[in-house]
Design a protein around this motif. Structure first.
Motif, PDB file in Angstrom:
ATOM      1  N   THR A  73      31.135 -22.715 -13.607  1.00 18.80           N
ATOM      2  CA  THR A  73      30.572 -23.427 -12.448  1.00 18.80           C
ATOM      3  C   THR A  73      29.047 -23.443 -12.568  1.00 18.80           C
ATOM      4  O   THR A  73      28.406 -24.481 -12.331  1.00 18.80           O
ATOM      5  CB  THR A  73      31.015 -22.738 -11.140  1.00 18.80           C
ATOM      6  OG1 THR A  73      32.450 -22.741 -11.106  1.00 18.80           O
ATOM      7  CG2 THR A  73      30.471 -23.449  -9.922  1.00 18.80           C
ATOM      8  N   ASN A 153      41.907 -29.802 -16.529  1.00 17.04           N
ATOM      9  CA  ASN A 153      42.501 -28.501 -16.212  1.00 17.04           C
ATOM     10  C   ASN A 153      43.905 -28.613 -15.633  1.00 17.04           C
ATOM     11  O   ASN A 153      44.725 -27.720 -15.794  1.00 17.04           O
ATOM     12  CB  ASN A 153      41.601 -27.711 -15.258  1.00 17.04           C
ATOM     13  CG  ASN A 153      41.050 -28.542 -14.133  1.00 17.04           C
ATOM     14  OD1 ASN A 153      40.378 -29.545 -14.373  1.00 17.04           O
ATOM     15  ND2 ASN A 153      41.335 -28.158 -12.913  1.00 17.04           N
ATOM     16  N   ASP A 178      32.235 -30.911 -19.785  1.00 19.79           N
ATOM     17  CA  ASP A 178      32.831 -29.662 -19.358  1.00 19.79           C
ATOM     18  C   ASP A 178      34.011 -29.428 -20.304  1.00 19.79           C
ATOM     19  O   ASP A 178      35.035 -30.109 -20.220  1.00 19.79           O
ATOM     20  CB  ASP A 178      33.293 -29.804 -17.897  1.00 19.79           C
ATOM     21  CG  ASP A 178      34.023 -28.573 -17.392  1.00 19.79           C
ATOM     22  OD1 ASP A 178      34.626 -27.865 -18.216  1.00 19.79           O
ATOM     23  OD2 ASP A 178      34.008 -28.336 -16.174  1.00 19.79           O
ATOM     24  N   GLN A 181      38.417 -26.308 -20.608  1.00 18.14           N
ATOM     25  CA  GLN A 181      39.852 -26.299 -20.905  1.00 18.14           C
ATOM     26  C   GLN A 181      40.151 -26.762 -22.328  1.00 18.14           C
ATOM     27  O   GLN A 181      41.317 -26.813 -22.733  1.00 18.14           O
ATOM     28  CB  GLN A 181      40.622 -27.150 -19.889  1.00 18.14           C
ATOM     29  CG  GLN A 181      40.540 -26.630 -18.469  1.00 18.14           C
ATOM     30  CD  GLN A 181      41.299 -25.314 -18.251  1.00 18.14           C
ATOM     31  OE1 GLN A 181      42.086 -24.874 -19.101  1.00 18.14           O
ATOM     32  NE2 GLN A 181      41.055 -24.669 -17.118  1.00 18.14           N
ATOM     33  N   HIS A 203      36.542 -16.544 -19.383  1.00 19.01           N
ATOM     34  CA  HIS A 203      37.853 -16.094 -18.913  1.00 19.01           C
ATOM     35  C   HIS A 203      38.976 -17.094 -19.147  1.00 19.01           C
ATOM     36  O   HIS A 203      40.141 -16.798 -18.878  1.00 19.01           O
ATOM     37  CB  HIS A 203      37.794 -15.659 -17.442  1.00 19.01           C
ATOM     38  CG  HIS A 203      37.718 -16.767 -16.440  1.00 19.01           C
ATOM     39  ND1 HIS A 203      38.792 -17.113 -15.656  1.00 19.01           N
ATOM     40  CD2 HIS A 203      36.714 -17.591 -16.093  1.00 19.01           C
ATOM     41  CE1 HIS A 203      38.431 -18.105 -14.846  1.00 19.01           C
ATOM     42  NE2 HIS A 203      37.171 -18.410 -15.091  1.00 19.01           N
ATOM     43  N   LYS A 204      38.643 -18.285 -19.647  1.00 15.52           N
ATOM     44  CA  LYS A 204      39.714 -19.224 -20.024  1.00 15.52           C
ATOM     45  C   LYS A 204      40.069 -19.047 -21.503  1.00 15.52           C
ATOM     46  O   LYS A 204      40.908 -19.776 -22.032  1.00 15.52           O
ATOM     47  CB  LYS A 204      39.281 -20.671 -19.789  1.00 15.52           C
ATOM     48  CG  LYS A 204      38.687 -20.951 -18.423  1.00 15.52           C
ATOM     49  CD  LYS A 204      39.685 -20.989 -17.301  1.00 15.52           C
ATOM     50  CE  LYS A 204      38.974 -21.456 -16.029  1.00 15.52           C
ATOM     51  NZ  LYS A 204      39.830 -21.507 -14.883  1.00 15.52           N
TER      52      LYS A 204
HETATM   53  N1  PLP Z   1      35.672 -26.587 -15.230  1.00 11.73           N
HETATM   54  C1  PLP Z   1      36.983 -26.613 -15.489  1.00 11.73           C
HETATM   55  C2  PLP Z   1      37.557 -27.757 -16.241  1.00 11.73           C
HETATM   56  C3  PLP Z   1      37.806 -25.573 -15.045  1.00 11.73           C
HETATM   57  O1  PLP Z   1      39.123 -25.610 -15.305  1.00 11.73           O
HETATM   58  C4  PLP Z   1      37.233 -24.515 -14.322  1.00 11.73           C
HETATM   59  C5  PLP Z   1      38.082 -23.438 -13.772  1.00 11.73           C
HETATM   60  O2  PLP Z   1      39.253 -23.625 -13.498  1.00 11.73           O
HETATM   61  C6  PLP Z   1      35.848 -24.543 -14.076  1.00 11.73           C
HETATM   62  C7  PLP Z   1      35.099 -25.591 -14.543  1.00 11.73           C
HETATM   63  C8  PLP Z   1      35.179 -23.455 -13.286  1.00 11.73           C
HETATM   64  O3  PLP Z   1      35.270 -22.223 -13.918  1.00 11.73           O
HETATM   65  P1  PLP Z   1      34.757 -20.892 -13.194  1.00 11.73           P
HETATM   66  O4  PLP Z   1      35.586 -20.750 -11.959  1.00 11.73           O
HETATM   67  O5  PLP Z   1      35.006 -19.831 -14.188  1.00 11.73           O
HETATM   68  O6  PLP Z   1      33.334 -21.066 -12.875  1.00 11.73           O
END
Ligand code: PLP
Length: 389
Positions: A73, A153, A178, A181, A203-204
């Motif tokens: 984020t 996502n 971004d 994913q 964490h992904k």
């Molecule tokens: N962008 C995508 C495509 C995501 O899937 C996510 C989280 O699900 C985020 C951004 C945000 O990640 P975070 O909550 O670790 O900041």
């Protein structure tokens, strides 16, 4: 009862190798990498080693192009607000209708600040509307930022990011993606894909929560978003989270291996088995999103005439963790903006479930879901007022 974790697009299990690599930085090596003394200084070289590994994983030209931060984020906010701040005047932001809120939220704010924000739509398979994108690039002279995700996502659908970046650059835009994913699921090579900015999250990809990175191509005009000390070469204030940065480096190394040693192919085979099994045993079910342009770990499936939330709840009772394509808004269950943008039929929008696998997913787990999910769907249908009994 066994736990079957199929919600890896929400977060992943920290890999044991990752936890092991970061532990010394929680115990003995706890110095500040910016310190002048040797105790802190010895830590800095581990931060730089992790930076080099992440750069290598992405195919970046130089390690200095990687800026560590707190989460995806933050990376998305940095990219969007940082580029717009560098313009110093109103410009155009071109994004897609199916971005994560970490991009759509900043876009909303940028619109309030006087920028022109254009959201490009998708077709019924969730594929990017290239013609609308080209038209938006052509119709908007002046400063432009493109922010389009690499992989979605919710559906796992891949956008043709190389072509999107090439067209954006040719039109004079700064291009952000971004890739949260996509990282570890699809090969990313910044030598081939001319984006200026790219977001990833630890964490992904089997590192802990609370660490991310923004790739900033050399020469990109962007201001800092977290303003403070001179850390990260003045591009992100705040003392570096050394254990998590080391973890991210290790996670990137493991992800690189998984992309080339057949692991991702094994995940795709298990996902396909789950998909085929559910389609065969649950009547009136449909896959949401392209089945060819998709990351290997994600299956988004709708079971018509029933609520995804009830299915999730009953799956959870059997130890199965998945997620739904709906969000609780104002007390009612609203289908997600991604599912809505794809024009999924009314009977199916509410029954959408996302299963997302990881390299820890086993065949036995998939068999377990294939035994229990059809049972849950049948039970829910028996109670549904929309089904003719
Ligand atoms: N962008 C995508 C495509 C995501 O899937 C996510 C989280 O699900 C985020 C951004 C945000 O990640 P975070 O909550 O670790 O900041």
């Amino acid at each position: 009862m066994q736990t079957v974790y199929l919600d890896n697009n929400a977060t992943t299990r920290p890999a044991p190798e990752v936890v092991e690599a970061m532990m010394p930085f929680m115990t003995d090596l706890w110095g500040n990498p910016s310190s002048m003394h040797a105790f802190g200084g010895q830590v800095a070289k581990h931060v730089e080693a992790a930076r080099a590994t992440v750069a290598d994983f992405l195919g970046a030209e130089r390690p200095e192009e990687i800026v560590f931060n707190g989460c995806a984020t933050e990376g998305d906010n940095h990219a969007l607000f940082g580029v717009a701040a560098a313009w110093g005047k109103p410009g155009t932001i071109i994004t897609s209708r199916v971005e994560h809120p970490a991009v759509l939220g900043p876009c909303l704010r940028l619109r309030e600040m006087g920028h022109n924000v254009i959201e490009i739509g998708v077709d019924g398979e969730g594929l990017f509307d290239m013609a609308a994108y080209e038209a938006a690039l052509a119709a908007n002279p002046g400063p432009k930022l493109v922010s389009v995700m690499w992989a979605n996502n919710e559906t796992g659908v891949l956008f043709p990011i190389r072509r999107i970046a090439e067209l954006g650059k040719a039109a004079g835009a700064t291009v952000h993606t971004d890739a949260v994913q996509a990282a570890g699921k699809a090969p990313i090579d910044l030598r081939q894909v001319p984006v200026d900015l790219l977001t990833i999250a630890g964490h992904k990809m089997h590192a802990p929560k609370g660490i991310g990175a923004l790739y900033i191509r050399r020469g990109t005009r962007i201001k800092p978003y977290v303003i403070g000390g001179h850390q990260e070469r003045g591009r992100r204030g705040g003392t570096e989270n050394v254990p998590y940065i080391v973890a991210m480096g290790k996670a990137a190394e493991l992800a690189q291996t998984a992309l080339t040693d057949g692991t991702e192919a094994r995940i795709a085979r298990l996902r396909d088995k789950l998909e085929a099994g559910l389609l065969a045993t649950c009547p009136d079910s449909r896959v949401n999103g392209s089945r060819t342009q998709r990351v290997p770990n994600t299956l988004n499936i709708s079971f018509e005439y029933i609520e995804g939330e009830s299915v999730l709840y009953h799956l959870s009772d059997r130890g199965i963790c998945a997620s739904s394509g709906s969000a609780c808004a104002a007390g009612s269950l609203e289908p997600s903006h991604v599912i809505r943008a794809m024009g999924v039929p009314f009977t199916a929008v509410h029954g959408s479930i996302r299963f997302s696998l990881s390299r820890y997913t086993t065949e036995e787990e998939i068999d377990y879901v294939l035994r229990h999910c059809p049972e849950v769907v049948a039970e829910m249908r028996a109670l549904s007022p929309f089904v003719k009994h």
